[in-house]
Each structure stands twice: as structure tokens, then as C-alpha cells.
Write a protein that holds these residues in place. Structure first.
Motif, PDB file in Angstrom:
ATOM      1  N   GLY A 154      49.971  33.915  48.060  1.00 17.35           N
ATOM      2  CA  GLY A 154      50.902  32.862  47.687  1.00 17.35           C
ATOM      3  C   GLY A 154      52.350  33.296  47.813  1.00 17.35           C
ATOM      4  N   LEU A 155      52.645  34.523  47.368  1.00 18.85           N
ATOM      5  CA  LEU A 155      54.003  35.051  47.476  1.00 18.85           C
ATOM      6  C   LEU A 155      54.395  35.264  48.937  1.00 18.85           C
TER       7      LEU A 155
ATOM      8  N   PHE B 217      55.263  43.528  40.800  1.00 17.05           N
ATOM      9  CA  PHE B 217      54.437  43.518  39.591  1.00 17.05           C
ATOM     10  C   PHE B 217      52.951  43.457  39.946  1.00 17.05           C
ATOM     11  N   ALA B 218      52.612  42.594  40.911  1.00 15.52           N
ATOM     12  CA  ALA B 218      51.212  42.441  41.307  1.00 15.52           C
ATOM     13  C   ALA B 218      50.638  43.743  41.851  1.00 15.52           C
TER      14      ALA B 218
ATOM     15  N   LEU C  26      50.733  39.247  52.931  1.00 15.11           N
ATOM     16  CA  LEU C  26      49.477  38.605  53.310  1.00 15.11           C
ATOM     17  C   LEU C  26      48.396  39.648  53.572  1.00 15.11           C
ATOM     18  N   TYR C  27      48.791  40.742  54.212  1.00 11.82           N
ATOM     19  CA  TYR C  27      47.835  41.835  54.466  1.00 11.82           C
ATOM     20  C   TYR C  27      47.301  42.397  53.146  1.00 11.82           C
ATOM     21  N   LEU C  28      48.199  42.652  52.195  1.00 16.19           N
ATOM     22  CA  LEU C  28      47.762  43.176  50.900  1.00 16.19           C
ATOM     23  C   LEU C  28      46.890  42.169  50.164  1.00 16.19           C
TER      24      LEU C  28
ATOM     25  N   GLY D  27      44.925  39.111  44.907  1.00 17.28           N
ATOM     26  CA  GLY D  27      44.928  38.686  46.302  1.00 17.28           C
ATOM     27  C   GLY D  27      45.515  37.292  46.463  1.00 17.28           C
ATOM     28  N   ILE D  28      45.106  36.362  45.596  1.00 17.59           N
ATOM     29  CA  ILE D  28      45.642  35.001  45.649  1.00 17.59           C
ATOM     30  C   ILE D  28      47.148  35.003  45.393  1.00 17.59           C
ATOM     31  N   ALA D  29      47.580  35.803  44.404  1.00 19.62           N
ATOM     32  CA  ALA D  29      49.002  35.874  44.075  1.00 19.62           C
ATOM     33  C   ALA D  29      49.821  36.423  45.240  1.00 19.62           C
TER      34      ALA D  29
END
Length: 208
Positions: free
Chosen positions: A197-198, A25-26, A85-87, A192-194
């Protein structure tokens, strides 16, 4: 339950799974907001192909290796977490660079076109072992009772792409809003934070 009823039930579960918030979704939201609905739709198509591939893998028994082998699960988990994390870092860097105006007829300079968006969506899904485990638990319940592996794969692809195309088009329709530098920075920053976190959550997860 008839075959058609089973297929409809399977499609409903797939749709609910696609609607749950997550990295897929992100990625679609960010691509649609920053690069336009075309890029968002390409990312949606990549995610749907990933789901299709996982259903085929489950139906043929290949995905059982993921559930049975701690080593395989860990490898996929680590690679998937690293990619998220890269994304996420990429999005945060874009937020930090933000500013200026976005020309709505020019693709996101960091996007490298729709193909890159498709690959991003595909890898986000394929490198997520949680998506695989969800399908490993779901698909066998619908196999062998009139629903073929091919039919289930097509239904999974159609349901996933239908939902994310809706997301891409809704966000894309609001692109004039997202063209504002402050809004773009907010989208990039929150995405980016989401994603980070994921990624951390995925890296810390254990095999069921």
C-alpha cells in the motif's frame, strides 16, 4: 532561540517524524517480530544512517536536486516504490509459506543476517523521496543560527535510532508470541499489505 534550544527543537521534530507510521516502522516491526530484536535493531540502525545521509545531503545542497528536478524526484520515487513493493511481496510470500515453529535462536532463513536487515532499513529510508522532502523543508530552518550541519545530522541520527531501538526491543521482547505460526503469518501478511500500500501510494505521489 539559543543553539541548544534549536537543537532540542530539531530533535523533537525528528522524533515525531520517526514516530509517524510508514515503511520504516513496518520494516523494523517485521524484522524484530520474525528475526528477533537484534535484526530489528540492525534495521533501525540502517534507517538512522539513511536519515543522517539525507540531513547531510540537505545541508550540502545535494538534496535540493530532488526538490528542483522532476526527473530526479521521479527516478527516486519509482525505485523506492518498486523496493517497497518487493518487500511487501516478499512478506506476503512468507505469510503464504508460514507454518511450523520458529526456533528463537535461529535467524529468519530469509534474512541473511543482521547486515541484510541493516541494508533493508537503509534502502527503505534512502529510497523514500518523501523523507528527503520532509528534511529539505525542515533542516534549513535550523541551519545558520548556531546549529551546525554536523550537529543536526548527529541529532537526526540519534533521535531516529533511539525511537526505532525502542520499537525493536518492545517487539523483540514479545518474540515468543510472534513465534507462533499463526501470529507470524499475520505479521507477515499485514506487513506485506502495508508495504505494498505504501509503495502504491509513493508511486502515485506527485512532486510538491
Amino acid at each position: 532561540m539559543t543553539s541548544m534550544a534549536q537543537i532540542a527543537a530539531f530533535g523533537g521534530v525528528i522524533l515525531l517524524g520517526a514516530m509517524s507510521p510508514g515503511p520504516d516502522f513496518a520494516v523494523v516491526v517485521r524484522r524484530s517480530a520474525v528475526s528477533g530484536r537484534g535484526h530489528g535493531m540492525a534495521a533501525a540502525a540502517g534507517i538512522a544512517v539513511g536519515v543522517f545521509a539525507w540531513v547531510v545531503a540537505v545541508a550540502t545542497g545535494i538534496a535540493a536536486l530532488l526538490a528542483a528536478s522532476a526527473v530526479v524526484f521521479t527516478v527516486v520515487k519509482v525505485v523506492g516504490a518498486a523496493y517497497l513493493l518487493y518487500l511487501g511481496i516478499k512478506s506476503l510470500r512468507a505469510a503464504r509459506r508460514g507454518g511450523g515453529t520458529l526456533s528463537l535462536d535461529v535467524p529468519d532463513p530469509g534474512g541473511r543476517g543482521s547486515w541484510a536487515a541493516f541494508v533493508e532499513g537503509l534502502l527503505t529510508n534512502v529510497l523514500n523521496p518523501k523523507a528527503a522532502l520532509f528534511l529539505i523543508a525542515l533542516v534549513p530552518q535550523f541551519l545558520g543560527s548556531g546549529a551546525s550541519a554536523l550537529m543536526l545530522s548527529v541529532v537526526a541520527l540519534a533521535g531516529t535510532v533511539a525511537w526505532f531501538l525502542v520499537v525493536a526491543n518492545v517487539v523483540g521482547a514479545l518474540r515468543k508470541l510472534f513465534a507462533r505460526p499463526a501470529v507470524r503469518r499475520a505479521v507477515d501478511g499485514l506487513t506485506g499489505i502495508a508495504l505494498i500500500g505504501l509503495g502504491i501510494k509513493l508511486a502515485a505521489s506527485s512532486r510538491p
